[in-house]
Design a protein around this motif. Structure first.
Motif, mmCIF file in Angstrom:
data_model
loop_
_atom_site.group_PDB
_atom_site.id
_atom_site.type_symbol
_atom_site.label_atom_id
_atom_site.label_comp_id
_atom_site.label_asym_id
_atom_site.label_seq_id
_atom_site.Cartn_x
_atom_site.Cartn_y
_atom_site.Cartn_z
ATOM 1 N N THR A 148 -7.440 -4.768 -0.037
ATOM 2 C CA THR A 148 -6.738 -5.911 -0.610
ATOM 3 C C THR A 148 -7.085 -7.193 0.129
ATOM 4 O O THR A 148 -7.436 -7.163 1.314
ATOM 5 N N VAL A 154 3.307 -1.320 3.940
ATOM 6 C CA VAL A 154 3.088 0.112 3.700
ATOM 7 C C VAL A 154 4.449 0.745 3.464
ATOM 8 O O VAL A 154 5.406 0.488 4.214
ATOM 9 N N CYS A 187 -3.691 5.154 4.099
ATOM 10 C CA CYS A 187 -3.140 3.811 4.304
ATOM 11 C C CYS A 187 -4.224 2.835 4.734
ATOM 12 O O CYS A 187 -4.280 1.694 4.246
ATOM 13 N N ILE A 188 -5.103 3.269 5.630
ATOM 14 C CA ILE A 188 -6.170 2.381 6.109
ATOM 15 C C ILE A 188 -7.076 1.969 4.955
ATOM 16 O O ILE A 188 -7.429 0.787 4.818
ATOM 17 N N ALA A 233 -2.459 -9.408 7.506
ATOM 18 C CA ALA A 233 -3.746 -8.778 7.189
ATOM 19 C C ALA A 233 -4.808 -9.091 8.248
ATOM 20 O O ALA A 233 -5.612 -8.225 8.605
ATOM 21 N N ILE A 249 0.390 -7.410 4.260
ATOM 22 C CA ILE A 249 0.217 -6.056 3.731
ATOM 23 C C ILE A 249 1.393 -5.199 4.172
ATOM 24 O O ILE A 249 1.678 -5.089 5.370
ATOM 25 N N MET A 308 5.454 -4.171 7.449
ATOM 26 C CA MET A 308 4.577 -5.197 6.903
ATOM 27 C C MET A 308 3.823 -5.855 8.057
ATOM 28 O O MET A 308 4.419 -6.144 9.099
ATOM 29 N N ALA A 329 -8.398 -2.436 12.726
ATOM 30 C CA ALA A 329 -8.899 -1.360 11.860
ATOM 31 C C ALA A 329 -10.089 -0.579 12.422
ATOM 32 O O ALA A 329 -10.107 0.660 12.330
ATOM 33 N N MET A 380 -5.231 -0.530 2.757
ATOM 34 C CA MET A 380 -5.036 -1.819 3.421
ATOM 35 C C MET A 380 -6.331 -2.614 3.495
ATOM 36 O O MET A 380 -6.324 -3.844 3.454
ATOM 37 N N VAL A 428 0.858 -1.190 0.000
ATOM 38 C CA VAL A 428 0.000 0.000 0.000
ATOM 39 C C VAL A 428 0.890 1.234 0.000
ATOM 40 O O VAL A 428 1.785 1.375 0.847
ATOM 41 N N PHE A 443 -4.300 -6.820 11.162
ATOM 42 C CA PHE A 443 -4.666 -5.448 10.821
ATOM 43 C C PHE A 443 -6.174 -5.259 10.862
ATOM 44 O O PHE A 443 -6.674 -4.265 11.409
ATOM 45 N N ARG A 444 -6.922 -6.197 10.306
ATOM 46 C CA ARG A 444 -8.376 -6.041 10.255
ATOM 47 C C ARG A 444 -9.006 -6.119 11.635
ATOM 48 O O ARG A 444 -10.084 -5.567 11.858
#
Length: 365
Positions: A84, A91, A77-78, A168, A89, A165, A175, A81, A9, A171-172
């Motif tokens: 995808t 950045v 960025c959010i 994912a 992921i 990195m 988020a 991210m 990203v 991250f979710r």
């Protein structure tokens, strides 16, 4: 068809001179892997988004998200991210200061230890460096890093790194609680996690920007401080309201200065001086709020700014009447002393001005 392994990203703003070379470097660094690059552009006036679309026509690994009337690196960025399906992921910046070859080291660190949540490219571990930075810039970066450590739930050498990195799935999970404020998404991630993130650091040699201008201006520095406030006190007093109130306090100083200039120095009638000072302070507050408090909703263009200014002045005029009325009522009915009555009026007016200007002046979302 092989499954997607990695997404990169890349937030952009006025990077048309760099993206062609960046795509070439990504292609060379990630050869043999299934990857995609998600560029999130904040409507760059230099045509960055259109150039990316032209590249994407020929290369399906390149995706473009162009945001209209929105600004902010963390929020960009959010969005990228979230767009995808890749399990990993990354950045990174678009200015060629981040070497795409480091992506392999970040990926290897995560694959070597399944317990890690993210891998961070650091300028300050052994093997890393800041290139030919001036001593003043190095000092500023180190100071900002030390300040960031005050709110972090993890100790690392480069908390302001913009190159990392993350898995994912992790991250979710984070988020929905991310603030999206400021220019350092990593700081947002680290301070949002209720369970400290497990991470590894890999060395990064920071390169020199060759094309375009640095985004490290005074507004970005302000956003960094705002992001720290948000993580420390944002749940108590919302960050945007705190900024709005602080600018209001500064506006009082502007008002008194203008009143002294026109009434005390130039000898104008008091009423004339008061009206001029009031309009001057409201104008000052409007433009400063537009630049800082509502930077992500910033009004552009003469027509939009004029409409916004008129709306803001109307809202604040009603707020001033409410301020005086409530303060007078509390004092006359002996519910509070003069100082307490005045403060109550100011507080009500501040909330009123904030609520209505958020809705009618900058309320486009």
């Amino acid at each position: 068809m092989k499954p997607l392994e990695l997404a990169v990203v890349i937030p952009t703003f006025n990077e048309s001179g760099n993206i062609g070379e960046l795509v070439r470097r990504l292609d060379a660094a990630l050869k043999g892997r299934e990857w995609e690059a998600v560029f999130v552009d904040d409507a760059s006036p230099d045509g960055t988004a259109q150039m990316l679309r032209e590249i994407a026509v020929k290369d399906r690994r390149i995706r473009v998200i162009e945001r209209i009337d929105r600004r902010g690196l963390s929020s960009a960025c959010i969005e990228g991210m979230m767009a995808t399906g890749a399990p990993l992921i990354a950045v990174m910046d678009a200015d060629l200061q981040h070497d795409p070859a480091v992506l392999i080291r970040l990926e290897n660190a995560l694959k070597a230890d399944p317990e890690l949540d993210l891998a961070i490219a650091s300028r300050f571990v052994e093997g890393g460096g800041t290139g030919d930075w001036e001593s003043e810039r190095v000092a500023k970066s180190e100071t900002a890093s030390r300040i960031a450590q005050l709110v972090l739930k993890a100790e690392l050498t480069d908390p302001l790194s913009g190159f990392f990195m993350i898995r994912a799935k992790r991250f979710r999970e984070l988020a929905p609680r991310l603030s999206g404020i400021g220019f350092k998404i990593l700081l947002d991630l680290l301070t949002t996690a209720r369970r400290p993130l497990r991470f590894a650091e890999v060395p990064l040699q920071f390169h020199r920007r060759e094309v375009g201008e640095s985004k490290l201006d005074h507004v970005v520095a302000m956003e960094f401080l705002v992001a720290l406030y948000d993580r420390m006190f944002g749940r108590i007093i919302p960050t945007r309201f705190a900024m709005f109130a602080l600018i209001g306090v500064i506006g009082v100083a502007v008002h008194l200065s203008l009143l002294w200039l026109f009434f005390g120095l130039l000898g104008a009638e008091f009423v004339v001086g008061q009206i001029t000072a009031t309009m001057g302070a409201m104008t000052f507050n409007f433009f400063l709020n537009n630049a800082l408090t509502y930077r992500d909703r910033r009004l552009h263009g003469t027509r939009a700014l004029l409409r916004g200014w008129l709306s803001f002045c109307a809202v604040c005029s009603i707020g001033a009447v409410a301020n005086i009325g409530i303060a007078a009522f509390l004092f006359e009915e002996r519910y509070a002393y003069a100082t307490a009555s005045a403060l109550a009026g100011v507080l009500v007016a501040a909330v009123w001005n904030y609520a209505l200007s958020s809705r009618f002046t900058w309320g486009r979302y």
